[in-house]
Design an enzyme around this catalytic site. Structure first.
Site, PDB file in Angstrom:
ATOM      1  N   CYS A 158       9.408  -6.900  -8.288  1.00  0.00           N
ATOM      2  CA  CYS A 158      10.071  -7.172  -9.646  1.00  0.00           C
ATOM      3  C   CYS A 158      10.948  -6.207 -10.109  1.00  0.00           C
ATOM      4  O   CYS A 158      11.057  -5.087  -9.426  1.00  0.00           O
ATOM      5  CB  CYS A 158       9.038  -7.644 -10.575  1.00  0.00           C
ATOM      6  SG  CYS A 158       8.188  -6.374 -11.452  1.00  0.00           S
ATOM      7  N   HIS A 171      -0.859  -1.598  -9.698  1.00  0.00           N
ATOM      8  CA  HIS A 171      -0.472  -2.918  -9.593  1.00  0.00           C
ATOM      9  C   HIS A 171       0.240  -3.480 -10.705  1.00  0.00           C
ATOM     10  O   HIS A 171       0.064  -3.024 -11.843  1.00  0.00           O
ATOM     11  CB  HIS A 171      -1.987  -3.500  -9.756  1.00  0.00           C
ATOM     12  CG  HIS A 171      -2.739  -3.437  -8.486  1.00  0.00           C
ATOM     13  ND1 HIS A 171      -3.878  -2.650  -8.147  1.00  0.00           N
ATOM     14  CD2 HIS A 171      -2.567  -3.747  -7.113  1.00  0.00           C
ATOM     15  CE1 HIS A 171      -4.439  -2.745  -7.284  1.00  0.00           C
ATOM     16  NE2 HIS A 171      -3.533  -3.383  -6.361  1.00  0.00           N
ATOM     17  N   CYS A 172       1.387  -4.401 -10.331  1.00  0.00           N
ATOM     18  CA  CYS A 172       1.869  -5.030 -11.062  1.00  0.00           C
ATOM     19  C   CYS A 172       1.374  -6.213 -12.068  1.00  0.00           C
ATOM     20  O   CYS A 172       0.664  -7.039 -11.449  1.00  0.00           O
ATOM     21  CB  CYS A 172       3.320  -5.607 -10.498  1.00  0.00           C
ATOM     22  SG  CYS A 172       4.404  -6.370 -11.748  1.00  0.00           S
ATOM     23  N   GLU A 178       0.861  -1.396  -0.063  1.00  0.00           N
ATOM     24  CA  GLU A 178       0.018  -0.017  -0.089  1.00  0.00           C
ATOM     25  C   GLU A 178       0.704   1.390   0.090  1.00  0.00           C
ATOM     26  O   GLU A 178       0.486   2.261  -0.553  1.00  0.00           O
ATOM     27  CB  GLU A 178      -0.864  -0.123   1.042  1.00  0.00           C
ATOM     28  CG  GLU A 178      -1.641  -1.322   1.140  1.00  0.00           C
ATOM     29  CD  GLU A 178      -2.884  -1.322   0.089  1.00  0.00           C
ATOM     30  OE1 GLU A 178      -2.874  -0.141  -0.722  1.00  0.00           O
ATOM     31  OE2 GLU A 178      -3.344  -2.342  -0.246  1.00  0.00           O
TER      32      GLU A 178
END
Length: 302
Positions: A231, A206-207, A197
């Site tokens: 990542c 959001h990935c 968050e």
């Protein structure tokens, strides 16, 4: 199970960009940092894998949204950027929600996030939420109540037995509220939620590229599958947002895991709030993540 696997070129563009200015910025990173981030588009990488979907209820299927590559992150005009006079993140243990946080927000705060073991119900029509946030105000509240092992059991002691009506400025209802057993699994789940968050407050969406902390999660099972690490694409975004040396960051994370990593049991509901600050930190569930960080350090320090 469905695997979302992007092509090498797609991941390379998402990380580095085709914008000459951003490519030049990337090339100025030291060799070790480039080597680690380039693992994003190495098909045989054992550090960063593809996203796996286990059911139609998983986040990406349930909440379709456009992916955010590094160039889109960098160019976002609404992204909040820390400044020399607003660079601190405050974590406040409280019972009530966003107005309280906004009133209590220090002058030098980039953001302030409240954490609570009270279940959150922002509207009568909603079942529950894990968290609420106002990114424009830089405040958020996150509940870890449902991460405890006994939340769904009949013996859960954290339910309000009788409705109490209090004024909007009276927070005494939350005094001496139930404290569950503090286990390494509860700590791991809480760290995932809180850092995810806070990542949003820094402008990371959001990935949808690789298995990553910034993936959304629709339920506890999916949240448990989500790794604690970023990542390379999201790591570059965060590095751009706040600036850090990746080796120093990862070494600090290993120290955090190792510090006070006693086998002594964590807090129990019988412990008083005054004792909690001196309790040992349960980190058994962080072992796999520590091993992953050490592998990354080996790549960075070649």
């Amino acid at each position: 199970m469905q695997i979302i696997r992007h092509s090498e070129q797609t991941l390379k563009t998402a990380l580095i960009s085709k914008n000459p200015v951003l490519v030049s910025q990337y090339e100025k990173l030291d060799a070790g940092e480039q080597r680690l981030m380039n693992e994003a588009f190495q098909p045989a990488s054992d550090l960063f894998g593809p996203i796996t979907l286990h059911s139609p209820s998983d986040w990406i299927t349930s909440h379709p949204e456009a992916p955010q590559d590094f160039e889109q992150f960098f160019s976002d005009p609404y992204r909040k950027i820390p400044s020399p006079d607003k660079r601190s993140i405050y974590i406040q243990s409280i019972g009530d929600i966003l107005k309280f946080l906004k009133k209590k927000k220090p002058e030098d705060a980039f953001c302030v996030v409240g954490i609570t073991m009270i279940d959150l119900y922002p509207r009568d029509s909603w079942n529950f939420v894990f968290g609420q946030a106002s990114l424009t105000d830089g405040v958020g509240i996150f509940s870890f109540a449902r991460y405890g092992s006994d939340f769904y059991s009949m013996r859960y002691e954290g339910k309000v037995k009788k409705l109490k009506k209090t004024s909007s400025s009276d927070y005494s209802i939350f005094n001496n509220y139930y404290i569950p057993e503090i286990t390494s699994v509860l700590l791991l789940r809480s760290c995932k939620t809180l850092t995810h968050e806070i990542g949003h407050i820094f402008g990371l969406r959001h990935c949808q590229w690789l298995a990553c902390l910034m993936q959304g999660s629709n339920h506890l099972e999916e949240a448990d599958r989500r790794p604690l690490n970023l990542c390379p694409i999201c790591l570059r975004k965060l590095q751009c947002a706040i600036g850090f040396n990746i080796i120093e960051r990862y070494e600090a994370l290993v120290r955090w895991i190792d510090d006070e990593s006693s086998d002594t049991p964590g807090a129990t509901p019988e412990h008083s709030r005054e004792d909690n600050g001196n309790l040992p930190k349960p980190v058994e569930a962080f072992k796999e993540w520590k091993e992953w960080i050490i592998k990354c350090l080996a790549v960075l320090q070649k």
